[in-house]
Write a protein that holds these residues in place. Structure first.
Motif, PDB file in Angstrom:
ATOM      1  N   ALA A  64       0.839  -1.202   0.000  1.00  0.00           N
ATOM      2  CA  ALA A  64       0.000   0.000   0.000  1.00  0.00           C
ATOM      3  C   ALA A  64       0.875   1.253   0.000  1.00  0.00           C
ATOM      4  O   ALA A  64       0.588   2.225  -0.712  1.00  0.00           O
ATOM      5  CB  ALA A  64      -0.939  -0.003   1.213  1.00  0.00           C
ATOM      6  N   ASP A  65       1.944   1.229   0.780  1.00  0.00           N
ATOM      7  CA  ASP A  65       2.852   2.379   0.820  1.00  0.00           C
ATOM      8  C   ASP A  65       3.567   2.558  -0.519  1.00  0.00           C
ATOM      9  O   ASP A  65       3.700   3.681  -1.009  1.00  0.00           O
ATOM     10  CB  ASP A  65       3.851   2.219   1.966  1.00  0.00           C
ATOM     11  CG  ASP A  65       4.588   3.513   2.263  1.00  0.00           C
ATOM     12  OD1 ASP A  65       3.933   4.580   2.313  1.00  0.00           O
ATOM     13  OD2 ASP A  65       5.817   3.462   2.441  1.00  0.00           O
ATOM     14  N   ASP A  66       4.010   1.455  -1.118  1.00  0.00           N
ATOM     15  CA  ASP A  66       4.655   1.530  -2.440  1.00  0.00           C
ATOM     16  C   ASP A  66       3.699   2.096  -3.482  1.00  0.00           C
ATOM     17  O   ASP A  66       4.087   2.915  -4.322  1.00  0.00           O
ATOM     18  CB  ASP A  66       5.134   0.153  -2.892  1.00  0.00           C
ATOM     19  CG  ASP A  66       6.307  -0.369  -2.088  1.00  0.00           C
ATOM     20  OD1 ASP A  66       6.940   0.429  -1.355  1.00  0.00           O
ATOM     21  OD2 ASP A  66       6.583  -1.590  -2.172  1.00  0.00           O
ATOM     22  N   LEU A  67       2.446   1.656  -3.429  1.00  0.00           N
ATOM     23  CA  LEU A  67       1.451   2.144  -4.386  1.00  0.00           C
ATOM     24  C   LEU A  67       1.173   3.634  -4.160  1.00  0.00           C
ATOM     25  O   LEU A  67       1.016   4.396  -5.111  1.00  0.00           O
ATOM     26  CB  LEU A  67       0.162   1.328  -4.263  1.00  0.00           C
ATOM     27  CG  LEU A  67      -0.932   1.628  -5.283  1.00  0.00           C
ATOM     28  CD1 LEU A  67      -0.413   1.485  -6.705  1.00  0.00           C
ATOM     29  CD2 LEU A  67      -2.115   0.695  -5.064  1.00  0.00           C
ATOM     30  N   ARG A  68       1.142   4.051  -2.910  1.00  0.00           N
ATOM     31  CA  ARG A  68       0.951   5.475  -2.601  1.00  0.00           C
ATOM     32  C   ARG A  68       2.070   6.305  -3.235  1.00  0.00           C
ATOM     33  O   ARG A  68       1.812   7.316  -3.884  1.00  0.00           O
ATOM     34  CB  ARG A  68       0.947   5.698  -1.087  1.00  0.00           C
ATOM     35  CG  ARG A  68       0.789   7.166  -0.674  1.00  0.00           C
ATOM     36  CD  ARG A  68       1.077   7.368   0.792  1.00  0.00           C
ATOM     37  NE  ARG A  68       2.427   6.995   1.187  1.00  0.00           N
ATOM     38  CZ  ARG A  68       3.501   7.770   1.043  1.00  0.00           C
ATOM     39  NH1 ARG A  68       3.403   8.955   0.496  1.00  0.00           N
ATOM     40  NH2 ARG A  68       4.687   7.347   1.445  1.00  0.00           N
ATOM     41  N   GLU A 106      -5.895  12.870 -12.635  1.00  0.00           N
ATOM     42  CA  GLU A 106      -5.351  13.453 -11.408  1.00  0.00           C
ATOM     43  C   GLU A 106      -6.247  13.115 -10.218  1.00  0.00           C
ATOM     44  O   GLU A 106      -5.761  12.745  -9.145  1.00  0.00           O
ATOM     45  CB  GLU A 106      -5.219  14.971 -11.552  1.00  0.00           C
ATOM     46  CG  GLU A 106      -4.072  15.389 -12.430  1.00  0.00           C
ATOM     47  CD  GLU A 106      -4.044  16.895 -12.683  1.00  0.00           C
ATOM     48  OE1 GLU A 106      -2.946  17.407 -12.959  1.00  0.00           O
ATOM     49  OE2 GLU A 106      -5.100  17.545 -12.588  1.00  0.00           O
ATOM     50  N   LYS A 107      -7.564  13.226 -10.398  1.00  0.00           N
ATOM     51  CA  LYS A 107      -8.509  12.904  -9.321  1.00  0.00           C
ATOM     52  C   LYS A 107      -8.435  11.428  -8.946  1.00  0.00           C
ATOM     53  O   LYS A 107      -8.446  11.066  -7.773  1.00  0.00           O
ATOM     54  CB  LYS A 107      -9.935  13.261  -9.729  1.00  0.00           C
ATOM     55  CG  LYS A 107     -10.202  14.744  -9.764  1.00  0.00           C
ATOM     56  CD  LYS A 107     -11.616  15.032 -10.219  1.00  0.00           C
ATOM     57  CE  LYS A 107     -11.866  16.524 -10.321  1.00  0.00           C
ATOM     58  NZ  LYS A 107     -13.202  16.823 -10.855  1.00  0.00           N
ATOM     59  N   ARG A 108      -8.359  10.574  -9.952  1.00  0.00           N
ATOM     60  CA  ARG A 108      -8.293   9.121  -9.686  1.00  0.00           C
ATOM     61  C   ARG A 108      -7.011   8.759  -8.947  1.00  0.00           C
ATOM     62  O   ARG A 108      -7.030   7.982  -7.991  1.00  0.00           O
ATOM     63  CB  ARG A 108      -8.377   8.340 -10.997  1.00  0.00           C
ATOM     64  CG  ARG A 108      -9.718   8.420 -11.649  1.00  0.00           C
ATOM     65  CD  ARG A 108      -9.708   7.763 -12.996  1.00  0.00           C
ATOM     66  NE  ARG A 108     -10.939   8.080 -13.700  1.00  0.00           N
ATOM     67  CZ  ARG A 108     -11.349   7.458 -14.763  1.00  0.00           C
ATOM     68  NH1 ARG A 108     -10.609   6.481 -15.283  1.00  0.00           N
ATOM     69  NH2 ARG A 108     -12.467   7.794 -15.345  1.00  0.00           N
ATOM     70  N   LEU A 109      -5.901   9.293  -9.415  1.00  0.00           N
ATOM     71  CA  LEU A 109      -4.619   8.995  -8.772  1.00  0.00           C
ATOM     72  C   LEU A 109      -4.588   9.543  -7.345  1.00  0.00           C
ATOM     73  O   LEU A 109      -4.048   8.901  -6.440  1.00  0.00           O
ATOM     74  CB  LEU A 109      -3.458   9.550  -9.596  1.00  0.00           C
ATOM     75  CG  LEU A 109      -3.192   8.817 -10.911  1.00  0.00           C
ATOM     76  CD1 LEU A 109      -2.206   9.599 -11.772  1.00  0.00           C
ATOM     77  CD2 LEU A 109      -2.688   7.409 -10.653  1.00  0.00           C
ATOM     78  N   GLY A 114      -4.676   8.567  -1.615  1.00  0.00           N
ATOM     79  CA  GLY A 114      -5.308   8.790  -0.312  1.00  0.00           C
ATOM     80  C   GLY A 114      -5.757   7.501   0.346  1.00  0.00           C
ATOM     81  O   GLY A 114      -5.589   7.314   1.563  1.00  0.00           O
ATOM     82  N   GLU A 115      -6.303   6.589  -0.434  1.00  0.00           N
ATOM     83  CA  GLU A 115      -6.745   5.301   0.110  1.00  0.00           C
ATOM     84  C   GLU A 115      -5.555   4.493   0.614  1.00  0.00           C
ATOM     85  O   GLU A 115      -5.604   3.896   1.695  1.00  0.00           O
ATOM     86  CB  GLU A 115      -7.507   4.510  -0.960  1.00  0.00           C
ATOM     87  CG  GLU A 115      -8.066   3.210  -0.479  1.00  0.00           C
ATOM     88  CD  GLU A 115      -9.162   3.365   0.565  1.00  0.00           C
ATOM     89  OE1 GLU A 115      -9.346   2.417   1.349  1.00  0.00           O
ATOM     90  OE2 GLU A 115      -9.834   4.412   0.612  1.00  0.00           O
ATOM     91  N   CYS A 116      -4.485   4.480  -0.150  1.00  0.00           N
ATOM     92  CA  CYS A 116      -3.275   3.751   0.267  1.00  0.00           C
ATOM     93  C   CYS A 116      -2.663   4.377   1.511  1.00  0.00           C
ATOM     94  O   CYS A 116      -2.194   3.666   2.402  1.00  0.00           O
ATOM     95  CB  CYS A 116      -2.256   3.721  -0.869  1.00  0.00           C
ATOM     96  SG  CYS A 116      -2.769   2.668  -2.239  1.00  0.00           S
ATOM     97  N   GLU A 117      -2.681   5.701   1.572  1.00  0.00           N
ATOM     98  CA  GLU A 117      -2.139   6.398   2.739  1.00  0.00           C
ATOM     99  C   GLU A 117      -2.949   6.055   3.991  1.00  0.00           C
ATOM    100  O   GLU A 117      -2.405   5.897   5.073  1.00  0.00           O
ATOM    101  CB  GLU A 117      -2.171   7.906   2.486  1.00  0.00           C
ATOM    102  CG  GLU A 117      -1.467   8.721   3.523  1.00  0.00           C
ATOM    103  CD  GLU A 117      -1.388  10.183   3.104  1.00  0.00           C
ATOM    104  OE1 GLU A 117      -0.269  10.733   3.179  1.00  0.00           O
ATOM    105  OE2 GLU A 117      -2.413  10.755   2.696  1.00  0.00           O
ATOM    106  N   SER A 118      -4.254   5.889   3.821  1.00  0.00           N
ATOM    107  CA  SER A 118      -5.127   5.523   4.942  1.00  0.00           C
ATOM    108  C   SER A 118      -4.976   4.049   5.318  1.00  0.00           C
ATOM    109  O   SER A 118      -5.013   3.685   6.489  1.00  0.00           O
ATOM    110  CB  SER A 118      -6.579   5.818   4.560  1.00  0.00           C
ATOM    111  OG  SER A 118      -7.471   5.239   5.457  1.00  0.00           O
TER     112      SER A 118
END
Length: 152
Positions: A64-68, A106-109, A114-118
């Motif tokens: 998740a962190d890598d994806l963020r 930009e919105k999707r990314l 944000g989801e990965c950060e959470s």
């Protein structure tokens, strides 16, 4: 089949089986606990121990962190790739479509980032909590005295 015959079959089957409760579903001589409360290694159908590893949760948190991080760099690359595109293309319909696509991505990314950060700290917390809980449960289980019934 007559009722009496059925009763005889049930009684015969009951005589062949013991009434000892076996939580691990192994016959009593192939697993279960010892007089010290320590689990024995079973020979048919399992090790006789339950183990948990926080590894999958920790790896998921890392992913998740890598994806963020990668979504943030992808967003920057997308923005830099669109920089300067409008020079000399003002008034073209495709330019407005390009801007709409850029804004949408930009919105999707940003949503993925944000989801990965959470999600990342939550996954790490699960790994930590399960590890601590497993240790506490293991200590409680070891504290329970189990009679051997004359078997070792």
């Amino acid at each position: 089949m007559a009722w009496d015959e059925w009763e005889q079959l049930k009684a015969s089957a009951a005589e062949r089986h013991t009434t000892q409760m076996q939580l691990n579903q192994l016959p009593a001589d192939q697993g279960g606990g010892t007089s010290t409360g320590e689990p024995k290694t079973g020979t048919a159908g399992g090790s006789g121990t339950l183990r948990h590893s926080g590894g999958p949760w920790t790896r998921a948190a890392g992913a998740a962190d890598d994806l963020r991080i990668s979504t943030e760099s992808t967003k920057k690359n997308l923005q830099s790739g669109h920089a300067g595109v409008s020079k000399g293309a003002e008034g073209l319909a495709s330019l407005e479509v390009l801007r709409t696509v850029l804004t949408s991505w930009e919105k999707r990314l940003e949503a993925v980032r944000g989801e990965c950060e959470s999600l990342e700290p939550k996954l790490r917390a699960v790994a930590k909590e399960m590890g601590e809980r497993d240790g506490a449960i293991a200590a409680e289980v070891r504290a329970v005295g189990v009679p051997t019934g004359g078997r070792e």
